[in-house]
Each structure stands twice: as C-alpha cells, then as structure tokens.
Write a protein that holds these residues in place. Structure first.
Motif, PDB file in Angstrom:
ATOM      1  N   PRO A   1       0.825  -1.207   0.000  1.00  0.00           N
ATOM      2  CA  PRO A   1       0.000   0.000   0.000  1.00  0.00           C
ATOM      3  C   PRO A   1       0.862   1.261   0.000  1.00  0.00           C
ATOM      4  O   PRO A   1       1.885   1.313   0.677  1.00  0.00           O
ATOM      5  N   ILE A   2       0.438   2.243  -0.773  1.00  0.00           N
ATOM      6  CA  ILE A   2       1.059   3.571  -0.737  1.00  0.00           C
ATOM      7  C   ILE A   2       0.057   4.459  -0.009  1.00  0.00           C
ATOM      8  O   ILE A   2      -0.960   4.879  -0.582  1.00  0.00           O
ATOM      9  N   LEU A   3       0.299   4.678   1.257  1.00  0.00           N
ATOM     10  CA  LEU A   3      -0.648   5.389   2.116  1.00  0.00           C
ATOM     11  C   LEU A   3      -0.426   6.900   1.997  1.00  0.00           C
ATOM     12  O   LEU A   3       0.643   7.406   2.340  1.00  0.00           O
ATOM     13  N   CYS A   4      -1.442   7.600   1.493  1.00  0.00           N
ATOM     14  CA  CYS A   4      -1.314   9.048   1.305  1.00  0.00           C
ATOM     15  C   CYS A   4      -1.813   9.811   2.529  1.00  0.00           C
ATOM     16  O   CYS A   4      -2.876   9.503   3.073  1.00  0.00           O
ATOM     17  N   VAL A   5      -1.039  10.787   2.915  1.00  0.00           N
ATOM     18  CA  VAL A   5      -1.418  11.683   4.010  1.00  0.00           C
ATOM     19  C   VAL A   5      -1.118  13.113   3.568  1.00  0.00           C
ATOM     20  O   VAL A   5      -0.325  13.327   2.648  1.00  0.00           O
ATOM     21  N   GLY A   6      -1.751  14.069   4.211  1.00  0.00           N
ATOM     22  CA  GLY A   6      -1.451  15.456   3.847  1.00  0.00           C
ATOM     23  C   GLY A   6      -2.557  16.398   4.265  1.00  0.00           C
ATOM     24  O   GLY A   6      -3.712  15.989   4.404  1.00  0.00           O
ATOM     25  N   GLU A   7      -2.176  17.650   4.458  1.00  0.00           N
ATOM     26  CA  GLU A   7      -3.108  18.654   4.964  1.00  0.00           C
ATOM     27  C   GLU A   7      -3.657  19.534   3.845  1.00  0.00           C
ATOM     28  O   GLU A   7      -3.021  19.698   2.814  1.00  0.00           O
ATOM     29  N   THR A   8      -4.818  20.139   4.097  1.00  0.00           N
ATOM     30  CA  THR A   8      -5.380  21.109   3.153  1.00  0.00           C
ATOM     31  C   THR A   8      -4.714  22.470   3.399  1.00  0.00           C
ATOM     32  O   THR A   8      -4.004  22.650   4.403  1.00  0.00           O
ATOM     33  N   LEU A   9      -5.003  23.414   2.515  1.00  0.00           N
ATOM     34  CA  LEU A   9      -4.422  24.752   2.667  1.00  0.00           C
ATOM     35  C   LEU A   9      -4.889  25.409   3.972  1.00  0.00           C
ATOM     36  O   LEU A   9      -4.091  25.985   4.715  1.00  0.00           O
ATOM     37  N   SER A  10      -6.175  25.258   4.264  1.00  0.00           N
ATOM     38  CA  SER A  10      -6.662  25.931   5.483  1.00  0.00           C
ATOM     39  C   SER A  10      -6.058  25.275   6.725  1.00  0.00           C
ATOM     40  O   SER A  10      -5.798  25.954   7.721  1.00  0.00           O
ATOM     41  N   GLU A  11      -5.822  23.970   6.654  1.00  0.00           N
ATOM     42  CA  GLU A  11      -5.171  23.303   7.792  1.00  0.00           C
ATOM     43  C   GLU A  11      -3.730  23.806   7.960  1.00  0.00           C
ATOM     44  O   GLU A  11      -3.273  24.056   9.069  1.00  0.00           O
ATOM     45  N   ARG A  12      -3.030  23.980   6.835  1.00  0.00           N
ATOM     46  CA  ARG A  12      -1.666  24.507   6.935  1.00  0.00           C
ATOM     47  C   ARG A  12      -1.681  25.922   7.515  1.00  0.00           C
ATOM     48  O   ARG A  12      -0.902  26.265   8.386  1.00  0.00           O
ATOM     49  N   GLU A  13      -2.629  26.718   7.007  1.00  0.00           N
ATOM     50  CA  GLU A  13      -2.701  28.107   7.484  1.00  0.00           C
ATOM     51  C   GLU A  13      -3.095  28.186   8.955  1.00  0.00           C
ATOM     52  O   GLU A  13      -2.767  29.142   9.637  1.00  0.00           O
ATOM     53  N   SER A  14      -3.812  27.164   9.420  1.00  0.00           N
ATOM     54  CA  SER A  14      -4.162  27.143  10.851  1.00  0.00           C
ATOM     55  C   SER A  14      -3.087  26.438  11.674  1.00  0.00           C
ATOM     56  O   SER A  14      -3.315  26.145  12.849  1.00  0.00           O
ATOM     57  N   ALA A  15      -1.964  26.123  11.031  1.00  0.00           N
ATOM     58  CA  ALA A  15      -0.819  25.507  11.727  1.00  0.00           C
ATOM     59  C   ALA A  15      -1.162  24.169  12.392  1.00  0.00           C
ATOM     60  O   ALA A  15      -0.682  23.863  13.475  1.00  0.00           O
ATOM     61  N   VAL A  16      -2.031  23.376  11.705  1.00  0.00           N
ATOM     62  CA  VAL A  16      -2.345  22.050  12.258  1.00  0.00           C
ATOM     63  C   VAL A  16      -1.846  20.925  11.341  1.00  0.00           C
ATOM     64  O   VAL A  16      -2.304  19.797  11.436  1.00  0.00           O
ATOM     65  N   THR A  17      -0.898  21.252  10.470  1.00  0.00           N
ATOM     66  CA  THR A  17      -0.370  20.245   9.540  1.00  0.00           C
ATOM     67  C   THR A  17       0.070  18.977  10.276  1.00  0.00           C
ATOM     68  O   THR A  17      -0.327  17.864   9.918  1.00  0.00           O
ATOM     69  N   GLU A  18       0.880  19.136  11.290  1.00  0.00           N
ATOM     70  CA  GLU A  18       1.407  17.958  11.987  1.00  0.00           C
ATOM     71  C   GLU A  18       0.291  17.164  12.662  1.00  0.00           C
ATOM     72  O   GLU A  18       0.304  15.930  12.637  1.00  0.00           O
ATOM     73  N   ALA A  19      -0.677  17.865  13.222  1.00  0.00           N
ATOM     74  CA  ALA A  19      -1.781  17.172  13.899  1.00  0.00           C
ATOM     75  C   ALA A  19      -2.594  16.357  12.891  1.00  0.00           C
ATOM     76  O   ALA A  19      -2.974  15.212  13.159  1.00  0.00           O
ATOM     77  N   VAL A  20      -2.826  16.948  11.707  1.00  0.00           N
ATOM     78  CA  VAL A  20      -3.615  16.264  10.683  1.00  0.00           C
ATOM     79  C   VAL A  20      -2.874  15.031  10.184  1.00  0.00           C
ATOM     80  O   VAL A  20      -3.433  13.922  10.099  1.00  0.00           O
TER      81      VAL A  20
END
Ligand code: PGA
Length: 257
Positions: A130-149
């Motif tokens: 499996p190639i498991l994809c993860v990643g944040e949306t723009l609003s998540e990045r702007e809200s500084a929750v990238t790592e949490a997501v």
C-alpha cells in the motif's frame, strides 16, 4: 533519535495516472516510460493506472523495471459490492502497489481514516504494497495544524496495525494544496513534514522508521524533482500530471538516481 542507524533507502518514483488514459494513448505512454527507464537502475519505478488498463500495463511492462499498480481497492475480499474492486483482483493482474487514501478519495468520496486503515489491511493481506497518502489542506496549513492532521492520518494505521505493518508499506506525503495546482511545497517544507512522519514512526520502532520509504507528491516536475529528492527524508515521489507525459516522467525517474 535516528542517528547511529545507517540504512540506505532506495528511492521510488510512482506515477498516478488518476482518471486519465485511453488504450491507444496508453500504449505510447507505457512504451515511452518502459524504454526510457530501462537503462536506469538506481531506484524503483511504478505506474498506478485506472483498473481497466491493468491488463495493458501488465502486458507492456512485464519483464522490464517498471512495476504497476492501482489507485484504490475495496476493503472487502469479495461480495455484493457493485462497482468495487477487490485486492485479489489486483493480484490477478500482478500489481505490486495500490494507492490508499489519496486526498481526492478522502475529499470527493468521503473516505474516513477508518476506511483507509481497512483498505491498507486488505492490500497487505493480499501481498500488495500500500502507498498510504497523508497530507493537509491549505486551510489546515494556514491554521498551523499540519502535523496534527498528518499524525491522525498516520495513527489510524499505526495504532491499528503497529509499526511492523509499515515495514511493508510506502507513505506518500501529499499536501492537498500542492496537488495539481502547480504549487509545490518547498523542499524545506516537505522535508519538515517527512522528518515529522519518520520521527512519529520511530517512537514505535526506530528500525522500521529508518527503512520507511516516504514519497513526496504534489506538482513534482522534472525541474523540481532533483531538489526535492535530495532532501534527507524524501525518498522519491508520487507523480500525477507529469506521469502522463513519458519524457517528463522519465526525467523525474532519472532525478531519483
Ligand atoms: P500532481 O498530483 O503531481 O498532478 O500534483 C500528485 C498526486 O495527486 O498524486
């Protein structure tokens, strides 16, 4: 800490054709990729094609050094699930890989972390990687929750199946705001999240973390691939748009040498 363990990770470049392709066009594309990549041996290469073209990919790529796979699968082995495709069916076409939890599936088809984890398990049970994809949306990045997501997406698999399951998997970090937008994460931005992912896995198992292949995806092009792949925790790429043009994809594969 990950220092002290010296593992040379092999790079991997995977094309994600998404819902593009026609028999005749694919023929030229697969031929161009297979010929262009034939002399390369410093990394691993694959293309994930739409289901109907798996037979074509298999017949044109077998015996070469480009593997193939699918972009989704059912979490179930078989049954009354109209329109779905089971992992065993992908095995019938000698697939090596299957993309799981791409942001387009999470977003457009409402795939939850729970579903993604079930699909991850179904893939591994059949021997697919499996190639498991993860990643944040723009609003998540702007809200500084990238790592949490990213942590939540990763933990959905880690908590269920443990770090050992990741020794037979690939992670793809794909910031949603960089997919198909021409807006690539800077090598430093991507590296920071890749390092975060590796450290999070290392908390469970340092050896698995050190060997884990973490791809970057999101507007990777021939012009930016080498710089991204040069970062210490970026082990290759998941390539959308540029995987539809043989010479572009081959150039990206060359950058992973
Ligand atoms: P892109 O897509 O390279 O076209 O941005 C990447 C992906 O969605 O896997």
């Amino acid at each position: 800490m990950l220092t002290g363990l010296v593992t040379m990770r092999r790079k991997l470049v995977v094309g994600n054709w998404k819902m593009y392709g026609r028999l005749v066009k694919n023929q030229a594309l697969l031929q161009g990729v297979s010929e262009g990549v034939r002399q390369l041996n410093g990394a691993d290469y694959a293309v994930c094609v739409p289901y109907p073209y798996l037979a074509q990919a298999q017949s044109m790529l077998q015996g070469g050094n480009v593997a193939w796979g699918a972009q989704n699968l059912s979490p179930f082995e078989e049954g009354a699930y109209t329109g779905e495709v089971a992992s065993g069916m992908l095995v019938d076409f000698a697939c090596s890989y299957v993309i799981i939890g791409h942001s387009e599936r999470r977003g457009l088809y409402h795939e939850s972390n729970e579903t993604v984890a079930q699909k991850f398990a179904a893939a591994q049970k059949s021997g697919l990687t499996p190639i498991l994809c993860v990643g944040e949306t723009l609003s998540e990045r702007e809200s500084a929750v990238t790592e949490a997501v990213v942590a939540t997406q990763l933990d959905a698999v880690l908590d269920h199946f443990g770090a050992a399951a990741l020794s037979r998997a690939v992670i793809a970090y794909e910031p949603v705001w960089a997919i198909g937008t021409g807006k690539t994460a800077s090598p430093e931005q991507a590296q920071a999240v890749h390092a975060f992912i590796r450290q999070r896995v290392a908390k469970h198992d340092a050896k698995v973390a050190e060997g884990l292949c973490i791809l970057y995806g999101g507007s990777v092009k021939a012009a930016n691939a080498a710089e991204l792949f040069g970062m210490p925790d970026i082990d290759g790429g998941l390539i959308g748009g540029a995987s539809l043009v043989a010479e572009d994809f081959v150039a990206i594969c060359r950058a992973a040498q």
